[in-house]
Design an enzyme around this catalytic site. Structure first.
Site, PDB file in Angstrom:
ATOM      1  N   ASP A   1       0.762  -1.083   0.218  1.00 44.47           N
ATOM      2  CA  ASP A   1       0.083  -0.043  -0.023  1.00 44.47           C
ATOM      3  C   ASP A   1       0.860   1.296   0.061  1.00 44.47           C
ATOM      4  O   ASP A   1       0.823   1.977   0.841  1.00 44.47           O
ATOM      5  CB  ASP A   1      -1.018  -0.171   1.219  1.00 44.47           C
TER       6      ASP A   1
ATOM      7  N   ASN B   1       7.343  -6.988   6.345  1.00 50.01           N
ATOM      8  CA  ASN B   1       6.319  -6.369   6.863  1.00 50.01           C
ATOM      9  C   ASN B   1       5.090  -7.370   6.538  1.00 50.01           C
ATOM     10  O   ASN B   1       5.249  -7.618   5.108  1.00 50.01           O
ATOM     11  CB  ASN B   1       5.909  -5.040   6.417  1.00 50.01           C
ATOM     12  N   GLU B   2       4.109  -7.857   7.423  1.00 52.58           N
ATOM     13  CA  GLU B   2       2.972  -8.559   7.317  1.00 52.58           C
ATOM     14  C   GLU B   2       2.969  -9.567   5.882  1.00 52.58           C
ATOM     15  O   GLU B   2       2.280  -9.519   5.019  1.00 52.58           O
ATOM     16  CB  GLU B   2       1.967  -7.394   6.572  1.00 52.58           C
TER      17      GLU B   2
ATOM     18  N   ASN C   1       0.690  -5.601  13.564  1.00 53.08           N
ATOM     19  CA  ASN C   1      -0.041  -4.396  13.010  1.00 53.08           C
ATOM     20  C   ASN C   1      -1.607  -4.873  13.308  1.00 53.08           C
ATOM     21  O   ASN C   1      -2.151  -5.920  12.837  1.00 53.08           O
ATOM     22  CB  ASN C   1       0.105  -4.455  11.518  1.00 53.08           C
TER      23      ASN C   1
ATOM     24  N   TYR D   1      -5.652  -3.566  13.032  1.00 58.45           N
ATOM     25  CA  TYR D   1      -6.700  -2.503  12.821  1.00 58.45           C
ATOM     26  C   TYR D   1      -8.370  -2.756  13.183  1.00 58.45           C
ATOM     27  O   TYR D   1      -9.157  -2.737  12.511  1.00 58.45           O
ATOM     28  CB  TYR D   1      -6.782  -2.379  11.124  1.00 58.45           C
TER      29      TYR D   1
ATOM     30  N   TYR E   1     -10.511  -1.956   9.605  1.00 55.03           N
ATOM     31  CA  TYR E   1     -10.904  -2.913   8.803  1.00 55.03           C
ATOM     32  C   TYR E   1     -11.698  -4.013   9.282  1.00 55.03           C
ATOM     33  O   TYR E   1     -12.441  -4.699   8.591  1.00 55.03           O
ATOM     34  CB  TYR E   1      -9.525  -3.686   8.006  1.00 55.03           C
TER      35      TYR E   1
ATOM     36  N   GLU F   1       1.668  -1.235  14.095  1.00 55.89           N
ATOM     37  CA  GLU F   1       0.408  -0.217  13.351  1.00 55.89           C
ATOM     38  C   GLU F   1      -0.597  -0.301  13.889  1.00 55.89           C
ATOM     39  O   GLU F   1      -1.237  -1.596  14.300  1.00 55.89           O
ATOM     40  CB  GLU F   1       0.557  -0.832  11.857  1.00 55.89           C
TER      41      GLU F   1
ATOM     42  N   TRP G   1      -0.390   4.331  12.765  1.00 59.95           N
ATOM     43  CA  TRP G   1       0.098   3.949  11.380  1.00 59.95           C
ATOM     44  C   TRP G   1      -0.969   5.436  10.715  1.00 59.95           C
ATOM     45  O   TRP G   1      -1.985   5.440  10.944  1.00 59.95           O
ATOM     46  CB  TRP G   1      -0.714   2.951  10.819  1.00 59.95           C
TER      47      TRP G   1
ATOM     48  N   LYS H   1      -4.247   7.798   7.005  1.00 65.01           N
ATOM     49  CA  LYS H   1      -4.015   7.774   8.371  1.00 65.01           C
ATOM     50  C   LYS H   1      -3.159   8.397   8.972  1.00 65.01           C
ATOM     51  O   LYS H   1      -2.867   8.282  10.040  1.00 65.01           O
ATOM     52  CB  LYS H   1      -3.829   6.132   8.348  1.00 65.01           C
TER      53      LYS H   1
HETATM   54  C1  BDP Z   1      -0.913  -2.385   6.844  1.00 65.81           C
HETATM   55  C2  BDP Z   1       0.257  -2.232   5.955  1.00 65.81           C
HETATM   56  C3  BDP Z   1       0.407  -0.602   5.692  1.00 65.81           C
HETATM   57  C4  BDP Z   1      -0.741  -0.117   5.110  1.00 65.81           C
HETATM   58  C5  BDP Z   1      -1.848  -0.193   6.212  1.00 65.81           C
HETATM   59  C6  BDP Z   1      -3.092   0.431   5.683  1.00 65.81           C
HETATM   60  O1  BDP Z   1       1.384  -2.726   6.582  1.00 65.81           O
HETATM   61  O2  BDP Z   1       1.500  -0.838   4.549  1.00 65.81           O
HETATM   62  O3  BDP Z   1      -0.660   1.072   4.705  1.00 65.81           O
HETATM   63  O4  BDP Z   1      -2.058  -1.599   6.521  1.00 65.81           O
HETATM   64  O5  BDP Z   1      -3.958  -0.124   5.132  1.00 65.81           O
HETATM   65  O6  BDP Z   1      -1.747  -3.555   6.868  1.00 65.81           O
HETATM   66  O7  BDP Z   1      -3.347   1.714   5.901  1.00 65.81           O
END
Ligand code: BDP
Length: 587
Positions: free
Chosen positions: A170, A403-404, A459, A461, A465, A496, A541, A560
């Site tokens: 992203d 990452n991820e 990370n 969310y 999400y 994040e 993040w 974000k």
């Molecule tokens: C995470 C990723 C990051 C994205 C973020 C997002 O590590 O690179 O920018 O989500 O969706 O999963 O904002």
């Protein structure tokens, strides 16, 4: 530079041509465009062809080298060319390099004709695929989502969408000569490398060093200078250990990040290496810097700015570090690739702590990447080069291998892949910094890799999400997950978490995408964090809004950021400024 070394910066306005998917020989620079170097090319001209270019581009410039340098060693050094580079000097291919975020150099001593004009052509390919880091796909399908049934697709031969780079990540695939190109001129018998490792026993620092030289005859000397340029230690051994009593430590801001300089001399050559004295260690669920438990306050970042794209922007780097001081942040992660070396030099001086990440982002999606992607060797090279480049920076306290990545669907393959890299990083770093990788929101019980890292970096969310818009449910789910991590007896950083907020969008009742929701989100999630002692850091993040691919979940970029892309504060900056002023760096 030193009395034996000259550096000539080749930055400037170069000639430029967009190419096609495949490499072309003998490219003509008749009617070429003009391009600024260093910078990404994508936003330097407002056309679809520049912005969404797919494949090769060609840069050209000429230069002279003064005859007074004949007899010296002359090296062309590229700090970062994204992603694949082929270098042509005076019509002959002299090097190629894969990987867009780390330096490489070419010895051109025997290729220079003094007095004549030298022609340098740099060919750059921005294609990303399953063997590059970061990982991409060559397709027409957007990263987020696919088209509904009934939409003509490329496969059906009726597509209107062009085939191109589709990142598995992203951030916008900004490409080109993103960092400086320099000529480095030095004696033919020269100092090649120096590794400095420090330790502290009571008040006495142990400085272990290992220098590498090229040549046969020269005498070697190493002198340690303090900040006032006093000589505090000296040796004539090429490697060894020096002791320094009543030493000054490198401490994160607002304490003093004290820096020493090692002056190395070998024959005619002189080289200066800045370093500091500090230790880093994971003990139980604590992360100790100089023996004291540290709490990471800061954010994930990007190298991303208007017009420059991912091109080096020193003014922005200085501004960002000043903004970090302003809001009480003490650290950041170089998500999702190694940054320009100038940023690490700045952080050494400013006392900001870095989690240094490789460009291994996007290892997932589709089939088992550990069986179908061909990136393992490249990943190892990148780790080797990253540690070799950044080993002497005190600001770097931990390596992030990536990452991820996919860890949940093929747990054993993921385990084998990442354990190998984890061991490699430990073997390469003589300073024994902790090693981690950063894991995605997933079914964490199936993930058997994250828990094996020195620090668990997650990370998450919840409330964005997942369980979107419902912060109470988000907090409940996150709390349940933290029960799991508590049992692992490892330190955990929330590397994040965040919510998009469109600057200036306000709602009395917090609603997603409003500044009020972003504030409420952090307030609520942080309450959950604050109940757990094994949480050793929080990185919202992102530090600032940034550019990314087109998609129906992105409004002119990823929003974000705590700050806008132009570094204006969103409301939430007031919240973090207050919060972080009440959380000390240590204890
Ligand atoms: C995470 C990723 C990051 C994205 C973020 C997002 O590590 O690179 O920018 O989500 O969706 O999963 O904002």
């Amino acid at each position: 530079m030193s009395k034996s070394r000259t550096v000539i910066d080749l930055s400037g306005i170069w000639d430029f041509k967009l190419g096609s998917k495949d490499f072309e020989n003998n490219i003509s620079f008749m009617n070429s465009d003009s391009i600024a170097v260093p910078a990404s090319y994508n936003d330097q001209k407002d056309t679809e062809q520049y912005r969404n270019h797919y494949g090769w581009v060609y840069y050209r410039r000429t230069f002279y080298v003064s005859g007074k340098f004949s007899g010296e060693r002359i090296v062309l050094r590229f700090d970062a060319v994204t992603h694949l580079a082929t270098i042509i000097l005076n019509g002959k291919g002299i090097a190629s390099h894969k990987g867009g975020f780390l330096p490489f150099d070419v010895d051109i001593t025997d290729k220079i004709d003094f007095d004549s004009e030298q022609e340098l052509i740099v060919c750059v390919d921005n294609k990303i695929n399953h063997s590059t880091l970061p990982v991409g796909n060559e397709s027409t399908i957007a990263f987020f989502g696919s088209d509904n049934a009934g939409i003509p697709s490329v496969e059906a031969g009726k597509a209107h969408k062009k085939k191109g780079n589709v990142p598995n990540f992203d951030f916008f695939n900004f490409s080109g000569i993103n960092r400086p190109v320099r000529l480095c001129i030095m004696p033919k018998e020269y100092i090649k490398d120096i590794t400095i490792v420090t330790d502290l026993i009571n008040d006495t620092a142990k400085i272990s060093y290992d220098a590498e030289v090229c040549g046969k005859g020269g005498n070697f000397k190493i002198t340690i200078l303090d900040e006032d340029k006093n000589e505090v230690a000296y040796s004539e051994e090429i490697n060894g250990v020096m002791e320094l009593k009543r030493t000054h430590l490198w401490q994160p801001y607002p304490e003093h990040p004290y820096l020493y300089t090692a002056r190395l001399e070998y024959g005619e050559d002189v080289y200066f290496q800045t370093f500091g004295i500090s230790t880093v260690e994971v003990k139980g669920t604590q992360f100790l810097i100089n023996g004291r438990p540290f709490y990471f306050k800061g954010a994930g970042k990007h190298e991303d700015s208007p017009f420059h794209g991912r091109g080096i922007d020193l003014c922005l780097d200085v501004k960002d570090i000043n903004l970090m001081h302003l809001i009480g942040a003490n650290s950041f992660r170089t998500s999702h690739y190694p940054y320009a070396e100038e940023m690490y030099q700045l952080c050494d001086k400013e006392g900001i702590v870095i989690i240094d990440e490789t460009p291994a982002v996007g290892i997932g999606g589709g089939d088992n990447p550990y069986k179908t992607f061909h990136m393992h060797q490249h990943h190892e090279d990148v780790i080797r080069n990253l540690i070799s480049r950044d080993k002497n920076h005190l600001c770097v306290v931990m390596w992030s291998l990536g990452n991820e990545p996919e860890v949940e669907r093929y747990p054993q393959d993921a385990y084998d892949y990442w354990q190998k890299l984890y061991k490699l990083a430990h073997k390469l770093d003589h300073q024994s910094r902790p090693v981690t990788f950063v894991c995605c929101q997933n079914d964490y019980k199936k993930d058997i890799v994250t828990r094996t890292m020195d620090v668990v970096c997650i990370n998450r969310y919840y409330g964005w999400y997942n369980l979107s818009g419902d912060l109470d449910a988000a907090c409940y789910a996150f709390d349940v997950e933290l029960d799991f991590w508590e049992k692992q007896n490892k330190p955990v950083i929330l590397t994040e978490y965040g919510a998009d907020a469109v600057s200036g969008l306000h709602r009395n009742v917090p609603q997603m995408f409003s500044e009020e929701y972003q504030w409420a989100y952090y307030e609520k999630i942080n309450e959950i964090l604050d109940k757990r002692d094994f949480i050793i850091g929080e990185h919202p993040w992102n530090f600032a809004d940034f550019d990314t691919f087109d998609g129906c979940m992105r409004v002119g970029g990823n929003k974000k950021g705590l700050f806008t892309r132009n570094r204006n504060p969103k409301s939430v900056v007031r919240y973090f400024k207050h919060r972080w002023s009440t959380i000390p760096n240590f204890n």
